[in-house]
Motif scaffolding. Structure first.
Motif, PDB file in Angstrom:
ATOM      1  N   ALA A 277     -10.272   3.485  -2.668  1.00 29.97           N
ATOM      2  CA  ALA A 277      -9.277   2.571  -2.094  1.00 29.97           C
ATOM      3  C   ALA A 277      -8.875   2.177  -2.619  1.00 29.97           C
ATOM      4  O   ALA A 277      -7.734   1.325  -2.033  1.00 29.97           O
ATOM      5  CB  ALA A 277     -10.684   2.231  -0.793  1.00 29.97           C
ATOM      6  N   SER A 278      -8.741   2.064  -3.724  1.00 31.40           N
ATOM      7  CA  SER A 278      -7.849   1.025  -4.437  1.00 31.40           C
ATOM      8  C   SER A 278      -6.394   1.417  -4.793  1.00 31.40           C
ATOM      9  O   SER A 278      -5.763   0.520  -4.863  1.00 31.40           O
ATOM     10  CB  SER A 278      -8.511   0.915  -6.031  1.00 31.40           C
ATOM     11  OG  SER A 278      -9.447  -0.041  -5.971  1.00 31.40           O
ATOM     12  N   LYS A 279      -6.507   2.677  -4.160  1.00 30.99           N
ATOM     13  CA  LYS A 279      -4.826   3.371  -4.178  1.00 30.99           C
ATOM     14  C   LYS A 279      -4.316   2.995  -2.996  1.00 30.99           C
ATOM     15  O   LYS A 279      -3.043   3.452  -2.767  1.00 30.99           O
ATOM     16  CB  LYS A 279      -4.579   4.924  -4.701  1.00 30.99           C
ATOM     17  CG  LYS A 279      -5.948   4.915  -6.256  1.00 30.99           C
ATOM     18  CD  LYS A 279      -5.736   6.955  -6.674  1.00 30.99           C
ATOM     19  CE  LYS A 279      -6.567   6.739  -7.156  1.00 30.99           C
ATOM     20  NZ  LYS A 279      -7.055   8.427  -7.821  1.00 30.99           N
ATOM     21  N   ASN A 280      -4.778   2.471  -2.145  1.00 26.76           N
ATOM     22  CA  ASN A 280      -4.555   2.247  -0.967  1.00 26.76           C
ATOM     23  C   ASN A 280      -3.534   0.901  -0.795  1.00 26.76           C
ATOM     24  O   ASN A 280      -4.360   0.361  -0.283  1.00 26.76           O
ATOM     25  CB  ASN A 280      -5.307   2.510  -0.017  1.00 26.76           C
ATOM     26  CG  ASN A 280      -4.430   2.601   1.449  1.00 26.76           C
ATOM     27  OD1 ASN A 280      -3.892   1.893   1.701  1.00 26.76           O
ATOM     28  ND2 ASN A 280      -4.885   3.789   2.720  1.00 26.76           N
ATOM     29  N   GLU A 281      -2.443   0.879  -1.147  1.00 23.59           N
ATOM     30  CA  GLU A 281      -1.290  -0.324  -1.304  1.00 23.59           C
ATOM     31  C   GLU A 281      -2.138  -1.237   0.230  1.00 23.59           C
ATOM     32  O   GLU A 281      -2.064  -2.002  -0.342  1.00 23.59           O
ATOM     33  CB  GLU A 281       0.042  -0.039  -1.150  1.00 23.59           C
ATOM     34  CG  GLU A 281       0.468  -2.075  -1.994  1.00 23.59           C
ATOM     35  CD  GLU A 281       1.290  -1.326  -2.048  1.00 23.59           C
ATOM     36  OE1 GLU A 281       2.634  -2.179  -1.927  1.00 23.59           O
ATOM     37  OE2 GLU A 281       2.386  -0.296  -1.862  1.00 23.59           O
ATOM     38  N   ASP A 282      -1.836  -0.108   1.542  1.00 26.12           N
ATOM     39  CA  ASP A 282      -2.338  -1.554   2.620  1.00 26.12           C
ATOM     40  C   ASP A 282      -3.482  -1.936   2.004  1.00 26.12           C
ATOM     41  O   ASP A 282      -3.816  -3.323   3.325  1.00 26.12           O
ATOM     42  CB  ASP A 282      -1.898  -0.733   4.654  1.00 26.12           C
ATOM     43  CG  ASP A 282      -0.588  -0.472   3.942  1.00 26.12           C
ATOM     44  OD1 ASP A 282       0.245  -0.971   3.527  1.00 26.12           O
ATOM     45  OD2 ASP A 282      -0.045   1.004   4.505  1.00 26.12           O
ATOM     46  N   GLU A 283      -5.246  -1.178   2.571  1.00 26.71           N
ATOM     47  CA  GLU A 283      -6.327  -1.516   2.498  1.00 26.71           C
ATOM     48  C   GLU A 283      -5.780  -2.246   0.999  1.00 26.71           C
ATOM     49  O   GLU A 283      -7.190  -3.456   1.398  1.00 26.71           O
ATOM     50  CB  GLU A 283      -6.896  -0.235   1.971  1.00 26.71           C
ATOM     51  CG  GLU A 283      -8.811  -0.591   1.294  1.00 26.71           C
ATOM     52  CD  GLU A 283      -8.900  -1.170   3.432  1.00 26.71           C
ATOM     53  OE1 GLU A 283     -10.038  -1.320   3.765  1.00 26.71           O
ATOM     54  OE2 GLU A 283      -7.497  -0.338   4.351  1.00 26.71           O
ATOM     55  N   VAL A 284      -6.121  -2.861   0.299  1.00 25.82           N
ATOM     56  CA  VAL A 284      -5.936  -4.079  -1.081  1.00 25.82           C
ATOM     57  C   VAL A 284      -5.281  -5.379   0.055  1.00 25.82           C
ATOM     58  O   VAL A 284      -5.863  -6.465  -0.998  1.00 25.82           O
ATOM     59  CB  VAL A 284      -5.722  -2.975  -1.740  1.00 25.82           C
ATOM     60  CG1 VAL A 284      -4.824  -4.580  -3.104  1.00 25.82           C
ATOM     61  CG2 VAL A 284      -5.780  -1.897  -2.726  1.00 25.82           C
ATOM     62  N   ASN A 285      -3.877  -4.470   0.107  1.00 23.95           N
ATOM     63  CA  ASN A 285      -3.282  -6.078   1.283  1.00 23.95           C
ATOM     64  C   ASN A 285      -4.544  -6.775   2.243  1.00 23.95           C
ATOM     65  O   ASN A 285      -4.297  -7.953   2.497  1.00 23.95           O
ATOM     66  CB  ASN A 285      -1.893  -5.834   1.398  1.00 23.95           C
ATOM     67  CG  ASN A 285      -0.707  -5.474   0.271  1.00 23.95           C
ATOM     68  OD1 ASN A 285      -1.261  -5.451  -0.770  1.00 23.95           O
ATOM     69  ND2 ASN A 285      -0.117  -4.730   0.646  1.00 23.95           N
ATOM     70  N   ARG A 286      -4.963  -6.112   2.779  1.00 26.28           N
ATOM     71  CA  ARG A 286      -5.746  -5.854   3.982  1.00 26.28           C
ATOM     72  C   ARG A 286      -7.224  -7.107   3.530  1.00 26.28           C
ATOM     73  O   ARG A 286      -7.756  -8.304   3.647  1.00 26.28           O
ATOM     74  CB  ARG A 286      -5.952  -5.386   4.505  1.00 26.28           C
ATOM     75  CG  ARG A 286      -5.286  -4.587   5.810  1.00 26.28           C
ATOM     76  CD  ARG A 286      -6.269  -3.928   7.114  1.00 26.28           C
ATOM     77  NE  ARG A 286      -6.289  -2.424   6.430  1.00 26.28           N
ATOM     78  CZ  ARG A 286      -5.426  -0.936   6.309  1.00 26.28           C
ATOM     79  NH1 ARG A 286      -4.318  -1.393   6.959  1.00 26.28           N
ATOM     80  NH2 ARG A 286      -5.735  -0.302   5.913  1.00 26.28           N
ATOM     81  N   THR A 287      -7.696  -6.571   2.457  1.00 28.57           N
ATOM     82  CA  THR A 287      -8.946  -6.870   1.654  1.00 28.57           C
ATOM     83  C   THR A 287      -8.570  -8.783   0.623  1.00 28.57           C
ATOM     84  O   THR A 287      -9.102  -9.533   0.957  1.00 28.57           O
ATOM     85  CB  THR A 287      -9.620  -5.654   0.370  1.00 28.57           C
ATOM     86  OG1 THR A 287      -9.444  -5.163   0.674  1.00 28.57           O
ATOM     87  CG2 THR A 287     -10.382  -6.709  -0.400  1.00 28.57           C
ATOM     88  N   ARG A 288      -7.070  -8.597   0.327  1.00 30.20           N
ATOM     89  CA  ARG A 288      -6.467  -9.743  -0.131  1.00 30.20           C
ATOM     90  C   ARG A 288      -6.197 -11.070   0.909  1.00 30.20           C
ATOM     91  O   ARG A 288      -6.444 -12.015   0.575  1.00 30.20           O
ATOM     92  CB  ARG A 288      -5.696  -9.609  -0.946  1.00 30.20           C
ATOM     93  CG  ARG A 288      -5.068 -10.265  -1.573  1.00 30.20           C
ATOM     94  CD  ARG A 288      -3.199 -10.384  -2.247  1.00 30.20           C
ATOM     95  NE  ARG A 288      -3.408  -9.333  -3.051  1.00 30.20           N
ATOM     96  CZ  ARG A 288      -3.678  -9.945  -4.638  1.00 30.20           C
ATOM     97  NH1 ARG A 288      -4.423 -10.158  -4.946  1.00 30.20           N
ATOM     98  NH2 ARG A 288      -3.741  -7.983  -4.923  1.00 30.20           N
ATOM     99  N   ALA A 289      -5.500 -10.597   1.908  1.00 34.28           N
ATOM    100  CA  ALA A 289      -5.633 -11.443   3.244  1.00 34.28           C
ATOM    101  C   ALA A 289      -6.791 -11.838   3.159  1.00 34.28           C
ATOM    102  O   ALA A 289      -6.968 -13.499   4.533  1.00 34.28           O
ATOM    103  CB  ALA A 289      -4.520 -10.509   4.647  1.00 34.28           C
TER     104      ALA A 289
END
Length: 386
Positions: A105-117
């Motif tokens: 999942a760390s390779k999915n930029e959208d998923e990382v951005n959602r987690t950051r938000a």
């Protein structure tokens, strides 16, 4: 995991909160033993990861645990080295089939951005990095760069306490199985039984990639006198290792020594201890190299100072002191490092380190180890011992 340590300086806490990295680890079963660097915990029901992690190299490690209804046994430890950037977020989810963390999942930029938000909502479920172990961790790994860790760890990225092995022969065809020794008759001896077992090898990609220590410590075509000299002074073998593995950065050999030690001390990998011993013996028995590589040996003393300070006292009795390995190895090192032709700064540092170890562990490096060997006593004729 506990809340932020009350002893942490408020400025440090604020800086880590703003600049620290975050590991979001979802679905880790309750009761799993999980740790980072020099500390570990049992995962509770609310655990979702670790926050406020200082940027740099870290070692994440974990052991799967069976539920109490299935005996509650703890599995072998798995670990991985991570180099984290400021404010970085790494995502992983638990794979129950593999009993391992999946970082895809760390390779999915959208998923990382959602987690950051959503970090504010996640914050109550994130345990703070155990800052009280940071000084110890840095002292044990300050020579392990990202380059060194990447070069030495398995291609799989996982450092495993138990080797993942597979049969050397797959026996895909009936003819192959027919030629293999049968197991339906009783073994006549232990040797026969061992020969019937399939030969195993470590699964490709799971091996630690340590430097090879040459078995021949002398150059090709060496004379008998040269062979004898190179067996007493391992400088040729050491230079061979440096040339082959750390040509551009000889001090990276200290990083390899630290990497092996951490794999053993924290990762429970016995192969790490064996390689640590081999590297230490190579470094300490190289008289010419001690005169040539001042910075390497100044660094070695610092590395050993911190490593020996972290080993429990009874560890020496159980493992290190077998066959006087550590005391005899260091005795040779101190003899060479305090000899003529050695840089004055290195000689003084070696003498100070020798005094420290003598005081702390009561080791006598000046005694002749041959004096500790069994003494044959000849009895008068006619006298016997019951």
């Amino acid at each position: 995991m506990a809340s932020t340590s009350a002893d942490m300086d408020p400025d440090v806490a604020r800086r880590l909160f703003e600049e620290g990295a975050t590991l979001v680890l979802l679905g880790v079963p309750q009761g799993t033993e999980l740790g980072i660097d020099c500390k570990s915990w049992q995962v509770g029901p609310r655990f979702r990861g670790v926050k406020m992690i200082p940027p740099g190299l870290h070692f994440l490690h974990y052991c799967s645990v069976n539920p109490p209804s299935c005996g509650g046994e703890t599995g072998p430890k798995t670990g991985l080295f991570l180099t984290l950037k400021p404010r970085e977020i790494l995502l992983a989810s638990w794979d129950p089939k593999e009993e391992d963390l999946d970082f895809s999942a760390s390779k999915n930029e959208d998923e990382v951005n959602r987690t950051r938000a959503n970090l504010r909502d996640l914050d109550p479920y994130l345990g703070p990095y155990p800052y009280e172990v940071m000084r110890k961790w840095v002292s044990l790994t300050d020579r392990v760069t990202e380059e060194v860790a990447t070069k030495l760890q398995p291609l799989s990225g996982r450092v495993c306490a138990f080797s993942d092995v597979v049969p050397e022969s797959q026996f895909r065809h009936s003819r192959d199985r027919a030629e293999h020794p049968r197991n339906d008759t009783a073994c006549q001896s232990m040797r026969e039984g061992l020969e019937r077992l399939p030969r195993m090898k470590q699964r490709e990609g799971t091996e630690l990639r340590f430097s090879d220590i040459p078995q021949k410590t002398y150059p090709p075509g060496a004379t008998p006198a040269e062979i004898t000299q190179c067996s007493m002074d391992l400088s040729y073998a050491l230079e061979t290792v440096l040339e082959k593995n750390h040509k551009l950065q000889p001090l990276n050999l200290l990083g390899e020594l630290q990497f092996a030690f951490v794999c053993f001390l924290i990762g429970d990998v016995y192969e790490g201890f064996e390689h640590w011993k081999q590297l230490l013996a190579l470094l300490c028995h190289s008289e010419d190299a001690i005169q040539k590589h001042k910075e390497l040996y100044l660094g070695l003393i610092t590395v050993l100072y911190h490593q020996l300070g972290e080993i429990p006292p009874d560890f020496f009795v159980d493992i290190v002191s077998q066959n006087n390995f550590l005391t005899s190895t260091l005795q040779d090192f101190f003899q060479f490092a305090c000899g003529p032709g050695v840089d004055g700064t290195l000689r003084k540092r070696a003498e100070k380190f020798k005094a420290h170890l003598t005081k702390k562990f009561r080791w006598d490096f000046d005694v002749d180890l041959d004096d500790c060997a069994p003494v044959v006593v000849e009895l008068p004729e006619g006298v016997t011992v019951d």
